[in-house]
Design a protein around this motif. Structure first.
Motif, PDB file in Angstrom:
ATOM      1  N   GLN A 164       4.113   5.917 -13.707  1.00 48.94           N
ATOM      2  CA  GLN A 164       3.427   5.908 -14.985  1.00 48.94           C
ATOM      3  C   GLN A 164       2.691   7.227 -15.152  1.00 48.94           C
ATOM      4  O   GLN A 164       1.778   7.543 -14.384  1.00 48.94           O
ATOM      5  CB  GLN A 164       2.448   4.737 -15.066  1.00 48.94           C
ATOM      6  N   ALA A 165       3.119   7.974 -16.154  1.00 50.81           N
ATOM      7  CA  ALA A 165       2.459   9.224 -16.488  1.00 50.81           C
ATOM      8  C   ALA A 165       1.294   8.939 -17.427  1.00 50.81           C
ATOM      9  O   ALA A 165       1.293   7.917 -18.125  1.00 50.81           O
ATOM     10  CB  ALA A 165       3.460  10.177 -17.146  1.00 50.81           C
ATOM     11  N   LYS A 209      -0.666   9.167  -6.469  1.00 49.85           N
ATOM     12  CA  LYS A 209      -0.473  10.154  -7.522  1.00 49.85           C
ATOM     13  C   LYS A 209       0.387  11.313  -7.046  1.00 49.85           C
ATOM     14  O   LYS A 209       0.187  11.846  -5.956  1.00 49.85           O
ATOM     15  CB  LYS A 209      -1.829  10.665  -8.015  1.00 49.85           C
ATOM     16  N   VAL A 210       1.301  11.694  -7.906  1.00 51.97           N
ATOM     17  CA  VAL A 210       2.154  12.848  -7.655  1.00 51.97           C
ATOM     18  C   VAL A 210       1.953  13.838  -8.801  1.00 51.97           C
ATOM     19  O   VAL A 210       2.069  13.463  -9.969  1.00 51.97           O
ATOM     20  CB  VAL A 210       3.635  12.439  -7.575  1.00 51.97           C
ATOM     21  N   ALA A 211       1.622  15.061  -8.465  1.00 47.80           N
ATOM     22  CA  ALA A 211       1.449  16.108  -9.461  1.00 47.80           C
ATOM     23  C   ALA A 211       2.373  17.263  -9.111  1.00 47.80           C
ATOM     24  O   ALA A 211       2.334  17.775  -7.986  1.00 47.80           O
ATOM     25  CB  ALA A 211      -0.001  16.580  -9.511  1.00 47.80           C
ATOM     26  N   VAL A 212       3.202  17.645 -10.057  1.00 51.85           N
ATOM     27  CA  VAL A 212       4.149  18.735  -9.843  1.00 51.85           C
ATOM     28  C   VAL A 212       3.752  19.899 -10.741  1.00 51.85           C
ATOM     29  O   VAL A 212       3.706  19.750 -11.961  1.00 51.85           O
ATOM     30  CB  VAL A 212       5.595  18.281 -10.147  1.00 51.85           C
ATOM     31  N   ALA A 236       3.184  11.816 -12.177  1.00 47.79           N
ATOM     32  CA  ALA A 236       2.841  10.441 -12.553  1.00 47.79           C
ATOM     33  C   ALA A 236       2.186   9.752 -11.371  1.00 47.79           C
ATOM     34  O   ALA A 236       2.185  10.270 -10.247  1.00 47.79           O
ATOM     35  CB  ALA A 236       4.096   9.664 -12.959  1.00 47.79           C
ATOM     36  N   GLY A 237       1.637   8.584 -11.638  1.00 48.60           N
ATOM     37  CA  GLY A 237       1.264   7.671 -10.567  1.00 48.60           C
ATOM     38  C   GLY A 237       2.500   6.885 -10.188  1.00 48.60           C
ATOM     39  O   GLY A 237       3.208   6.392 -11.064  1.00 48.60           O
ATOM     40  N   TYR A 238       2.763   6.773  -8.905  1.00 53.41           N
ATOM     41  CA  TYR A 238       3.953   6.073  -8.427  1.00 53.41           C
ATOM     42  C   TYR A 238       3.533   4.771  -7.761  1.00 53.41           C
ATOM     43  O   TYR A 238       2.610   4.748  -6.940  1.00 53.41           O
ATOM     44  CB  TYR A 238       4.745   6.951  -7.453  1.00 53.41           C
ATOM     45  N   VAL A 298       0.854  -1.185   0.000  1.00 50.78           N
ATOM     46  CA  VAL A 298       0.000   0.000   0.000  1.00 50.78           C
ATOM     47  C   VAL A 298       0.889   1.234   0.000  1.00 50.78           C
ATOM     48  O   VAL A 298       1.687   1.433   0.922  1.00 50.78           O
ATOM     49  CB  VAL A 298      -0.935   0.024   1.226  1.00 50.78           C
ATOM     50  N   GLU A 299       0.735   2.056  -1.045  1.00 48.05           N
ATOM     51  CA  GLU A 299       1.503   3.292  -1.137  1.00 48.05           C
ATOM     52  C   GLU A 299       0.722   4.457  -0.557  1.00 48.05           C
ATOM     53  O   GLU A 299      -0.509   4.444  -0.527  1.00 48.05           O
ATOM     54  CB  GLU A 299       1.839   3.643  -2.604  1.00 48.05           C
ATOM     55  N   SER A 300       1.444   5.467  -0.135  1.00 49.00           N
ATOM     56  CA  SER A 300       0.835   6.708   0.330  1.00 49.00           C
ATOM     57  C   SER A 300       1.854   7.820   0.197  1.00 49.00           C
ATOM     58  O   SER A 300       3.041   7.566  -0.067  1.00 49.00           O
ATOM     59  CB  SER A 300       0.366   6.581   1.785  1.00 49.00           C
ATOM     60  N   GLY A 301       1.391   9.059   0.380  1.00 45.36           N
ATOM     61  CA  GLY A 301       2.308  10.186   0.393  1.00 45.36           C
ATOM     62  C   GLY A 301       2.279  11.059  -0.840  1.00 45.36           C
ATOM     63  O   GLY A 301       2.960  12.088  -0.893  1.00 45.36           O
ATOM     64  N   GLY A 302       1.504  10.652  -1.841  1.00 46.16           N
ATOM     65  CA  GLY A 302       1.426  11.458  -3.043  1.00 46.16           C
ATOM     66  C   GLY A 302       0.655  12.754  -2.789  1.00 46.16           C
ATOM     67  O   GLY A 302       0.040  12.939  -1.744  1.00 46.16           O
ATOM     68  N   GLY A 303       0.721  13.647  -3.759  1.00 41.23           N
ATOM     69  CA  GLY A 303       0.008  14.903  -3.632  1.00 41.23           C
ATOM     70  C   GLY A 303       0.437  15.892  -4.687  1.00 41.23           C
ATOM     71  O   GLY A 303       1.126  15.543  -5.645  1.00 41.23           O
TER      72      GLY A 303
END
Length: 129
Positions: free
Chosen positions: A39-40, A124-127, A94-96, A5-10
């Motif tokens: 994956q973008a 998901k990470v959005a920059v 991207a989605g990590y 389980v991943e977390s921490g994106g934003g």
């Protein structure tokens, strides 16, 4: 069976930092190959970082695009791994995903997503610029 389980994106501005976590249940990472992929939208899943603890060499390897900016680590209990991302760029959006495999992988195969059979759901990470 290991579940991830991943977390921490934003959402973060370019130049900022994020720390992603990947927690394992049902097993530990200590004797496995563990990787981070991303994956973008509209693109194939690509290698980000990997560590191989199934052999005597537990070095971590990074994609050239993130080398020097991203750091992969794990906790002492080997039930969680992390991806510290710094100096983020818009192209890091991207989605990590974290992944692991019970099988030994040759170094040249560790960056291939199809060689991993256990995946998390992604974060998901959005920059933004």
């Amino acid at each position: 069976q290991v579940h991830l389980v991943e977390s921490g994106g934003g959402l973060v501005q370019a130049g900022g930092s994020l720390r992603l976590s990947c927690v394992a249940s049902g097993g530990i990472f200590s004797s496995r190959v563990m990787g981070w992929f991303r994956q973008a939208p509209g693109k194939e899943r690509e290698f980000v970082a990997v560590v191989n603890r199934s052999g005597s060499d537990s070095s971590t390897y990074y994609a050239d695009s993130v080398k020097g900016r991203f750091t992969m680590s794990s906790d002492g209990a080997k039930t969680a791994m992390y991806l510290q991302m710094s100096s983020l760029k818009t192209k890091d959006t991207a989605g990590y995903y974290c992944a692991t495999t019970q099988y030994r992988l040759a170094s040249q195969d560790q960056g291939t997503p199809n060689n991993y059979e256990v995946w998390g759901q992604g974060t998901k990470v959005a920059v933004s610029s």
